[in-house]
Write a protein that holds these residues in place. Sequence first.
Motif, PDB file in Angstrom:
ATOM      1  N   ARG A 127     -13.323-155.150   1.715  1.00 22.42           N
ATOM      2  CA  ARG A 127     -12.077-155.806   2.116  1.00 22.42           C
ATOM      3  C   ARG A 127     -10.957-154.810   2.376  1.00 22.42           C
ATOM      4  O   ARG A 127      -9.810-155.189   2.548  1.00 22.42           O
ATOM      5  N   GLY A 128     -11.316-153.516   2.340  1.00 25.65           N
ATOM      6  CA  GLY A 128     -10.336-152.487   2.653  1.00 25.65           C
ATOM      7  C   GLY A 128      -9.501-151.998   1.482  1.00 25.65           C
ATOM      8  O   GLY A 128      -8.662-151.123   1.648  1.00 25.65           O
ATOM      9  N   THR A 129      -9.707-152.535   0.305  1.00 24.75           N
ATOM     10  CA  THR A 129      -8.969-152.087  -0.879  1.00 24.75           C
ATOM     11  C   THR A 129      -9.586-150.793  -1.393  1.00 24.75           C
ATOM     12  O   THR A 129     -10.810-150.678  -1.473  1.00 24.75           O
ATOM     13  N   GLU A 130      -8.739-149.817  -1.731  1.00 28.03           N
ATOM     14  CA  GLU A 130      -9.217-148.544  -2.276  1.00 28.03           C
ATOM     15  C   GLU A 130      -9.402-148.674  -3.787  1.00 28.03           C
ATOM     16  O   GLU A 130      -8.527-149.195  -4.477  1.00 28.03           O
ATOM     17  N   TYR A 131     -10.526-148.177  -4.286  1.00 35.60           N
ATOM     18  CA  TYR A 131     -10.803-148.184  -5.723  1.00 35.60           C
ATOM     19  C   TYR A 131     -11.026-146.759  -6.193  1.00 35.60           C
ATOM     20  O   TYR A 131     -11.854-146.037  -5.635  1.00 35.60           O
ATOM     21  N   ALA A 132     -10.274-146.381  -7.239  1.00 40.09           N
ATOM     22  CA  ALA A 132     -10.423-145.060  -7.848  1.00 40.09           C
ATOM     23  C   ALA A 132     -11.300-145.214  -9.085  1.00 40.09           C
ATOM     24  O   ALA A 132     -11.032-146.050  -9.945  1.00 40.09           O
ATOM     25  N   VAL A 133     -12.330-144.408  -9.163  1.00 41.23           N
ATOM     26  CA  VAL A 133     -13.268-144.469 -10.279  1.00 41.23           C
ATOM     27  C   VAL A 133     -13.320-143.098 -10.946  1.00 41.23           C
ATOM     28  O   VAL A 133     -13.443-142.078 -10.273  1.00 41.23           O
ATOM     29  N   ALA A 134     -13.196-143.100 -12.273  1.00 40.57           N
ATOM     30  CA  ALA A 134     -13.282-141.863 -13.060  1.00 40.57           C
ATOM     31  C   ALA A 134     -14.086-142.178 -14.320  1.00 40.57           C
ATOM     32  O   ALA A 134     -13.533-142.524 -15.370  1.00 40.57           O
ATOM     33  N   LEU A 135     -15.392-142.083 -14.208  1.00 41.74           N
ATOM     34  CA  LEU A 135     -16.291-142.374 -15.322  1.00 41.74           C
ATOM     35  C   LEU A 135     -16.539-141.110 -16.134  1.00 41.74           C
ATOM     36  O   LEU A 135     -16.212-140.005 -15.689  1.00 41.74           O
ATOM     37  N   GLN A 136     -17.162-141.275 -17.294  1.00 39.27           N
ATOM     38  CA  GLN A 136     -17.552-140.102 -18.078  1.00 39.27           C
ATOM     39  C   GLN A 136     -18.517-139.270 -17.248  1.00 39.27           C
ATOM     40  O   GLN A 136     -19.303-139.796 -16.460  1.00 39.27           O
ATOM     41  N   ARG A 137     -18.470-137.966 -17.455  1.00 39.32           N
ATOM     42  CA  ARG A 137     -19.395-137.077 -16.742  1.00 39.32           C
ATOM     43  C   ARG A 137     -20.827-137.507 -17.015  1.00 39.32           C
ATOM     44  O   ARG A 137     -21.152-137.978 -18.083  1.00 39.32           O
ATOM     45  N   ARG A 138     -21.662-137.329 -15.999  1.00 35.82           N
ATOM     46  CA  ARG A 138     -23.078-137.665 -16.049  1.00 35.82           C
ATOM     47  C   ARG A 138     -23.342-139.172 -16.137  1.00 35.82           C
ATOM     48  O   ARG A 138     -24.466-139.591 -16.367  1.00 35.82           O
ATOM     49  N   ALA A 139     -22.307-139.978 -15.945  1.00 33.50           N
ATOM     50  CA  ALA A 139     -22.509-141.425 -15.876  1.00 33.50           C
ATOM     51  C   ALA A 139     -23.315-141.715 -14.618  1.00 33.50           C
ATOM     52  O   ALA A 139     -23.122-141.075 -13.589  1.00 33.50           O
ATOM     53  N   GLN A 140     -24.229-142.656 -14.699  1.00 35.91           N
ATOM     54  CA  GLN A 140     -25.087-142.976 -13.565  1.00 35.91           C
ATOM     55  C   GLN A 140     -24.763-144.370 -13.050  1.00 35.91           C
ATOM     56  O   GLN A 140     -25.016-145.352 -13.740  1.00 35.91           O
ATOM     57  N   LEU A 141     -24.174-144.456 -11.869  1.00 40.01           N
ATOM     58  CA  LEU A 141     -23.888-145.751 -11.257  1.00 40.01           C
ATOM     59  C   LEU A 141     -25.165-146.356 -10.710  1.00 40.01           C
ATOM     60  O   LEU A 141     -26.003-145.648 -10.149  1.00 40.01           O
ATOM     61  N   LEU A 142     -25.282-147.675 -10.845  1.00 47.60           N
ATOM     62  CA  LEU A 142     -26.413-148.410 -10.300  1.00 47.60           C
ATOM     63  C   LEU A 142     -25.901-149.479  -9.345  1.00 47.60           C
ATOM     64  O   LEU A 142     -24.772-149.961  -9.486  1.00 47.60           O
ATOM     65  N   ASP A 143     -26.730-149.855  -8.406  1.00 52.76           N
ATOM     66  CA  ASP A 143     -26.384-150.922  -7.488  1.00 52.76           C
ATOM     67  C   ASP A 143     -26.085-152.179  -8.311  1.00 52.76           C
ATOM     68  O   ASP A 143     -26.877-152.567  -9.169  1.00 52.76           O
ATOM     69  N   GLY A 144     -24.940-152.798  -8.066  1.00 55.20           N
ATOM     70  CA  GLY A 144     -24.571-154.014  -8.784  1.00 55.20           C
ATOM     71  C   GLY A 144     -23.668-153.789  -9.981  1.00 55.20           C
ATOM     72  O   GLY A 144     -23.218-154.754 -10.613  1.00 55.20           O
ATOM     73  N   ASP A 145     -23.373-152.528 -10.326  1.00 55.48           N
ATOM     74  CA  ASP A 145     -22.473-152.264 -11.453  1.00 55.48           C
ATOM     75  C   ASP A 145     -21.115-152.902 -11.186  1.00 55.48           C
ATOM     76  O   ASP A 145     -20.604-152.883 -10.065  1.00 55.48           O
ATOM     77  N   ILE A 146     -20.521-153.463 -12.237  1.00 56.19           N
ATOM     78  CA  ILE A 146     -19.272-154.213 -12.123  1.00 56.19           C
ATOM     79  C   ILE A 146     -18.101-153.369 -12.623  1.00 56.19           C
ATOM     80  O   ILE A 146     -18.103-152.912 -13.773  1.00 56.19           O
ATOM     81  N   LEU A 147     -17.106-153.192 -11.754  1.00 50.39           N
ATOM     82  CA  LEU A 147     -15.899-152.456 -12.112  1.00 50.39           C
ATOM     83  C   LEU A 147     -14.833-153.377 -12.688  1.00 50.39           C
ATOM     84  O   LEU A 147     -14.062-152.984 -13.560  1.00 50.39           O
ATOM     85  N   GLU A 148     -14.759-154.588 -12.159  1.00 47.57           N
ATOM     86  CA  GLU A 148     -13.690-155.501 -12.567  1.00 47.57           C
ATOM     87  C   GLU A 148     -14.207-156.930 -12.572  1.00 47.57           C
ATOM     88  O   GLU A 148     -14.977-157.326 -11.682  1.00 47.57           O
ATOM     89  N   TYR A 149     -13.753-157.695 -13.581  1.00 44.99           N
ATOM     90  CA  TYR A 149     -14.088-159.110 -13.649  1.00 44.99           C
ATOM     91  C   TYR A 149     -12.847-159.876 -14.068  1.00 44.99           C
ATOM     92  O   TYR A 149     -12.229-159.574 -15.095  1.00 44.99           O
TER      93      TYR A 149
END
Length: 190
Positions: A46-68
């Motif tokens: 939708r054009g909204t920019e999202y800044a992500v800063a996870l712990q080092r070595r964090a592994q993102l997976l398809d479907g991970d939820i940032l906000e609910y």
Amino acid sequence: MKIYTAILGNLHAPEWAERAREADIETVDLDQWTAQKSRFVAPSDRGTEYAVALQRRAQLLDGDILEYDADRRRIVAIGIRLNDVLVADLSGLAREQPEKIIHIALELGHAIGNQHWPAVVKGTKAYIPLTVDKKVMDSVMRTHRIEHVDYSFQPGSEVIPYLAPHEIRRLFGGAGHENETEHRHQHAHV
């Protein structure tokens, strides 16, 4: 800009299935290169920019939820586009003599190494990310016709469950990223 530092869950997990069915889902689509990073800024569908800063070595997976947001029935989730992977199955070598196994393994290593393709070996399988067009990789494998080595192309999402996080980064971290995969041949092939 809000910075997201944690993953709340995953759309594919049973505990999120019902919420996801009833929610408006905004997706932050990542290529396989960006998905390996723990810090990035990326746009959603939708054009909204999202800044992500996870712990080092964090592994993102398809479907991970940032906000609910339960009140608004809204979810912001990660979508990951993974390339296919060439899977070379060496289990056919198990019945061969040690000398033949060494010969064939070196032949495969030469074919892959000569192309500068990274590989991850797990058990009797070698996983090679698509760093060039699938037709090119298929042509290289057919040209070498390595005895007792079967190969196929599989979706990256089907390969990930068999790999450790450092292997996932090796397999998908640089594949297809122009700055990382471009190089010039400056050595002689013997």
